[in-house]
Design an enzyme around this catalytic site. Structure first.
Site, short mmCIF file in Angstrom:
data_model
loop_
_atom_site.label_atom_id
_atom_site.label_comp_id
_atom_site.label_asym_id
_atom_site.label_seq_id
_atom_site.Cartn_x
_atom_site.Cartn_y
_atom_site.Cartn_z
N ALA A 66 -79.26 10.26 14.96
CA ALA A 66 -78.62 9.00 14.60
C ALA A 66 -77.17 9.09 15.04
CB ALA A 66 -78.68 8.81 13.09
N GLY A 112 -82.42 12.34 13.95
CA GLY A 112 -83.18 11.11 14.24
C GLY A 112 -83.90 11.16 15.58
N GLU A 115 -86.96 12.95 14.86
CA GLU A 115 -87.78 12.06 14.03
C GLU A 115 -88.49 11.02 14.91
OE1 GLU A 115 -84.34 11.49 11.16
OE2 GLU A 115 -86.00 11.70 9.75
N GLU A 135 -79.79 17.56 9.56
CA GLU A 135 -79.12 16.63 8.65
C GLU A 135 -78.38 17.32 7.50
OE1 GLU A 135 -81.99 16.01 10.14
OE2 GLU A 135 -82.21 13.88 10.55
N1 CO8 Z 1 -73.92 10.78 17.21
C1 CO8 Z 1 -72.85 10.34 17.88
N2 CO8 Z 1 -72.34 10.95 18.98
C2 CO8 Z 1 -72.96 12.07 19.40
C3 CO8 Z 1 -74.09 12.60 18.74
C4 CO8 Z 1 -74.57 11.89 17.60
N3 CO8 Z 1 -75.69 12.29 16.93
N4 CO8 Z 1 -74.47 13.72 19.38
C5 CO8 Z 1 -73.62 13.89 20.40
N5 CO8 Z 1 -72.72 12.90 20.42
C6 CO8 Z 1 -71.59 12.71 21.36
C7 CO8 Z 1 -70.50 13.71 21.11
O1 CO8 Z 1 -69.66 13.30 20.06
C8 CO8 Z 1 -69.81 13.75 22.45
O2 CO8 Z 1 -69.00 12.60 22.55
P1 CO8 Z 1 -67.53 12.72 23.20
O3 CO8 Z 1 -67.80 13.16 24.62
O4 CO8 Z 1 -67.00 11.34 23.09
O5 CO8 Z 1 -66.81 13.74 22.42
C9 CO8 Z 1 -70.97 13.57 23.44
O6 CO8 Z 1 -72.05 13.01 22.68
C10 CO8 Z 1 -71.44 14.87 24.02
O7 CO8 Z 1 -71.74 15.75 22.95
P2 CO8 Z 1 -71.11 17.24 22.82
O8 CO8 Z 1 -69.80 17.28 23.50
O9 CO8 Z 1 -71.16 17.61 21.38
O10 CO8 Z 1 -72.19 18.05 23.69
P3 CO8 Z 1 -72.53 19.59 23.52
O11 CO8 Z 1 -73.35 19.93 24.71
O12 CO8 Z 1 -71.32 20.41 23.25
O13 CO8 Z 1 -73.45 19.68 22.21
C11 CO8 Z 1 -75.20 18.94 20.73
C12 CO8 Z 1 -74.70 19.03 22.19
C13 CO8 Z 1 -75.51 20.35 20.22
C14 CO8 Z 1 -76.46 18.12 20.75
C15 CO8 Z 1 -74.11 18.28 19.85
O14 CO8 Z 1 -73.70 17.09 20.49
C16 CO8 Z 1 -74.56 17.95 18.48
O15 CO8 Z 1 -74.66 18.83 17.63
N6 CO8 Z 1 -74.83 16.66 18.19
C17 CO8 Z 1 -75.18 16.19 16.89
C18 CO8 Z 1 -76.59 16.60 16.54
C19 CO8 Z 1 -76.92 16.15 15.13
O16 CO8 Z 1 -76.36 16.64 14.16
N7 CO8 Z 1 -77.87 15.22 15.00
C20 CO8 Z 1 -78.27 14.69 13.73
C21 CO8 Z 1 -77.51 13.45 13.41
S1 CO8 Z 1 -77.86 12.84 11.79
C22 CO8 Z 1 -79.32 12.08 11.95
O17 CO8 Z 1 -79.89 12.06 13.00
C23 CO8 Z 1 -79.86 11.44 10.73
C24 CO8 Z 1 -81.16 10.72 11.00
C25 CO8 Z 1 -81.60 9.88 9.85
C26 CO8 Z 1 -80.72 8.70 9.68
C27 CO8 Z 1 -81.22 7.72 8.72
C28 CO8 Z 1 -80.32 6.53 8.45
C29 CO8 Z 1 -79.09 6.43 9.31
#
Ligand code: CO8
Length: 261
Positions: A66, A112, A115, A135
């Site tokens: 998400a 998500g 999911e 999460e």
């Molecule tokens: N949301 C928003 N932006 C994101 C997300 C995300 N989930 N994941 C990555 N991005 C963005 C980063 O902020 C970054 O943006 P910017 O270049 O502007 O800084 C860009 O994508 C590239 O990401 P990274 O620089 O972090 O890339 P890396 O290669 O260093 O890392 C990862 C890749 C490991 C995938 C890392 O981006 C990461 O950990 N992302 C988040 C993963 C995460 O925690 N996902 C779970 C989110 S919560 C969720 O999904 C809840 C679901 C249920 C919701 C129900 C109701 C809402």
């Protein structure tokens, strides 16, 4: 139909839905969820589509979850609940589609994003894929059915292990655990998904749709209720033109020609 954050391309009878916000690793914001919802409605209404593949744009991610920036702005329980509900509706639509929905996990499928993959019928992954439900590292639980679908797939202990640790696992481990069905080199993943789509759609369409319904609904019933449901479906299929054709084709040693009747 024009979409903002997804690409929808039809090749013969297969549609590829590509989650397309590569700058945010295809994270699911509200606009993307609206797009996905509309795409599922369009697919449900289009008899020329026999199979659906969902994948992510770019080489790095299927969907990285998400959109965390949107979650950060939630300021009431009701708003959070509505966010959670928004994708549940889409996932149940996917489950009700007669077409098979194949996830082609081409990189990170986290939160998500995983999911979404879990809500697909079949999961294929690239060797560089990583899946997980992180999460709890954000102060949340999976809000789009991930913990619950995971529990049904791998059992209570492994679901708790993965959800409570938030651990990310690679494609080989995901395969071993049964979280994905097959793993391919990254450059072969989409071709493999198309091949599987074609293999499935070469079969009798009423039968494959019924098989999906049987497995989805049956998983929510006791075995006794599920077999009662199965016998009804089996009986109905016995009366279809396609069953007469499929069995006649076997006896006459020729390929079957399906009518979907
Ligand atoms: N949301 C928003 N932006 C994101 C997300 C995300 N989930 N994941 C990555 N991005 C963005 C980063 O902020 C970054 O943006 P910017 O270049 O502007 O800084 C860009 O994508 C590239 O990401 P990274 O620089 O972090 O890339 P890396 O290669 O260093 O890392 C990862 C890749 C490991 C995938 C890392 O981006 C990461 O950990 N992302 C988040 C993963 C995460 O925690 N996902 C779970 C989110 S919560 C969720 O999904 C809840 C679901 C249920 C919701 C129900 C109701 C809402």
């Amino acid at each position: 139909m024009a979409y903002e954050h997804i690409l929808v391309e039809q090749n013969e009878h297969t549609v590829v839905v590509t989650m397309n916000r590569p700058k945010a690793l295809n994270a699911l914001n509200a606009a993307t969820i609206r797009d996905l919802n509309a795409a599922m409605d369009a697919i449900a209404a289009d008899a020329s589509i026999w199979a659906v593949i969902i994948t992510g744009a770019g080489e790095k991610a299927f969907v990285a979850g998400a959109d965390i920036t949107e979650i950060n702005t939630v300021d009431s329980a009701l708003q959070g609940t509505r966010m959670s509900e928004s994708l549940h509706e889409v996932f149940f639509k996917m489950a009700e589609l007669p077409q098979v929905v194949i996830a082609a996990i081409n990189g990170y499928a986290l939160g998500g994003g995983f999911e979404l993959a879990l809500a697909c019928d079949i999961r294929l992954a690239s060797e560089n894929a990583q899946v997980g439900l992180p999460e709890v590292t954000l102060g949340l639980v999976p809000g789009w059915g991930g913990a619950l679908r995971l529990e049904r797939l791998v059992g209570t202990g492994m679901a708790k292990y993965l959800v409570m640790s938030g651990e990310r696992i690679n494609a080989a481990e995901a395969l071993r655990l049964g979280l994905v069905e097959k793993v391919y080199p990254a450059d072969q993943l989409l071709a493999a998904a198309h091949e599987l789509a074609q293999k499935i759609t070469r079969n009798a369409p009423l039968a494959t749709a019924a098989a999906k319904r049987l497995i989805n609904r049956g998983a929510e019933m006791s075995l006794r209720d599920a077999v009662a449901y199965e016998t009804g479906i089996f009986g109905q299929l016995c009366t279809t033109a396609d069953c007469k054709e499929g069995t006649a084709a076997f006896i006459e040693k020729r390929p079957a020609e399906w009518q979907g009747k």
